[in-house]
Design a protein around this motif. Structure first.
Motif, PDB file in Angstrom:
ATOM      1  N   HIS A   1      -7.406   4.865   0.703  1.00 44.93           N
ATOM      2  CA  HIS A   1      -7.227   3.828  -0.308  1.00 44.93           C
ATOM      3  C   HIS A   1      -8.591   3.255  -0.716  1.00 44.93           C
TER       4      HIS A   1
ATOM      5  N   TYR B   1     -10.598  -3.097 -10.477  1.00 39.91           N
ATOM      6  CA  TYR B   1     -10.035  -2.336  -9.369  1.00 39.91           C
ATOM      7  C   TYR B   1      -9.518  -0.973  -9.845  1.00 39.91           C
TER       8      TYR B   1
ATOM      9  N   SER C   1      -8.354  -2.919   3.504  1.00 38.55           N
ATOM     10  CA  SER C   1      -8.689  -1.501   3.453  1.00 38.55           C
ATOM     11  C   SER C   1      -7.689  -0.669   4.247  1.00 38.55           C
ATOM     12  N   LYS C   2      -7.585   0.601   3.868  1.00 40.79           N
ATOM     13  CA  LYS C   2      -6.692   1.551   4.527  1.00 40.79           C
ATOM     14  C   LYS C   2      -7.212   2.953   4.216  1.00 40.79           C
ATOM     15  N   LYS C   3      -7.012   3.864   5.138  1.00 46.41           N
ATOM     16  CA  LYS C   3      -7.442   5.251   4.961  1.00 46.41           C
ATOM     17  C   LYS C   3      -6.910   5.798   3.634  1.00 46.41           C
TER      18      LYS C   3
ATOM     19  N   THR D   1     -10.799   0.073  -1.042  1.00 48.80           N
ATOM     20  CA  THR D   1     -10.855  -1.282  -0.502  1.00 48.80           C
ATOM     21  C   THR D   1     -10.801  -2.285  -1.645  1.00 48.80           C
ATOM     22  N   ARG D   2     -10.051  -3.339  -1.429  1.00 48.08           N
ATOM     23  CA  ARG D   2      -9.911  -4.382  -2.450  1.00 48.08           C
ATOM     24  C   ARG D   2     -10.371  -5.707  -1.872  1.00 48.08           C
ATOM     25  N   SER D   3     -11.048  -6.492  -2.693  1.00 47.25           N
ATOM     26  CA  SER D   3     -11.559  -7.797  -2.278  1.00 47.25           C
ATOM     27  C   SER D   3     -10.953  -8.905  -3.123  1.00 47.25           C
TER      28      SER D   3
ATOM     29  N   ILE E   1      -3.235  -2.611  -2.428  1.00 43.17           N
ATOM     30  CA  ILE E   1      -4.308  -1.628  -2.451  1.00 43.17           C
ATOM     31  C   ILE E   1      -3.725  -0.290  -2.869  1.00 43.17           C
TER      32      ILE E   1
ATOM     33  N   LYS F   1     -11.064  -8.887   2.434  1.00 43.67           N
ATOM     34  CA  LYS F   1     -11.158  -7.454   2.152  1.00 43.67           C
ATOM     35  C   LYS F   1     -10.004  -6.738   2.827  1.00 43.67           C
TER      36      LYS F   1
ATOM     37  N   SER G   1       0.860  -1.185   0.000  1.00 39.95           N
ATOM     38  CA  SER G   1       0.000   0.000   0.000  1.00 39.95           C
ATOM     39  C   SER G   1       0.891   1.228   0.000  1.00 39.95           C
TER      40      SER G   1
END
Length: 178
Positions: free
Chosen positions: A92, A146, A88-90, A94-96, A112, A86, A43
């Protein structure tokens, strides 16, 4: 067991089939009903907390959740079944990832990207705005789902000139995306 390539296919409303390949390593464990899922997350944008959630398909709460600041994660005691991982990051998108656990250990690395980072290089620049504009004008479509989500700066599920204007304003420091 061992290294495997998993291909995920998705048909969008425009009847175009999108495909993504992921390399995973499955290590079989004899007489084991559960395993672990672990990996490295790539990330950008600092060492903020990354959240990794494992959702069993058909359930309404995550089966496991971990957070990390160093980009590594381990989810333990994962029962056999079909899951969505899943990440996630601030700031960013979200990716699954689809995960099928057969009771062994799985290594799944994830990446991500920042909202607006269309090409996934960790920077938001004029190239991202240009790439998004090419998609809007239909001269060069984004085929990766994505990348489309990273381009959708307004978060409305559509990519349009307003999204490109938001990315461009971010690049010019006149209005930040986040």
């Amino acid at each position: 067991p061992g290294p495997q390539e998993v291909t995920v296919q998705y048909t969008h409303d425009d009847n175009v089939v999108y495909s993504c390949a992921y390399n995973i390593t499955v290590n079989a464990q004899e007489d084991s009903e559960s395993g672990a899922i672990s990996g490295k997350i790539t990330s950008y944008g600092g060492n903020e907390v990354v959240t990794v959630e494992l959702w069993k398909i058909g359930e309404n709460t995550p089966a496991c959740t971990v957070t990390t600041t160093d980009g590594t994660y381990v989810l333990t005691d994962v029962a056999p079944g079909e899951y969505i991982l899943k990440v996630s990051k601030k700031n960013h998108v979200t990716r699954s990832y689809s995960v099928s656990s057969q009771g062994g250990d799985i290594t799944l690395d994830a990446k991500i990207c920042l909202l607006g980072d269309v090409n996934g290089d960790g920077k938001i620049n004029i190239g991202d705005a240009a790439r998004g504009y090419s998609h809007v004008k239909k001269s060069s479509l984004l085929t990766d789902e994505y990348a489309q989500q990273c381009t959708d700066a307004s978060g409305d599920g559509k990519i349009n000139i307003g999204d490109i204007a938001k990315i461009y304003a971010h690049v010019k420091n006149t209005a930040k995306l986040w």
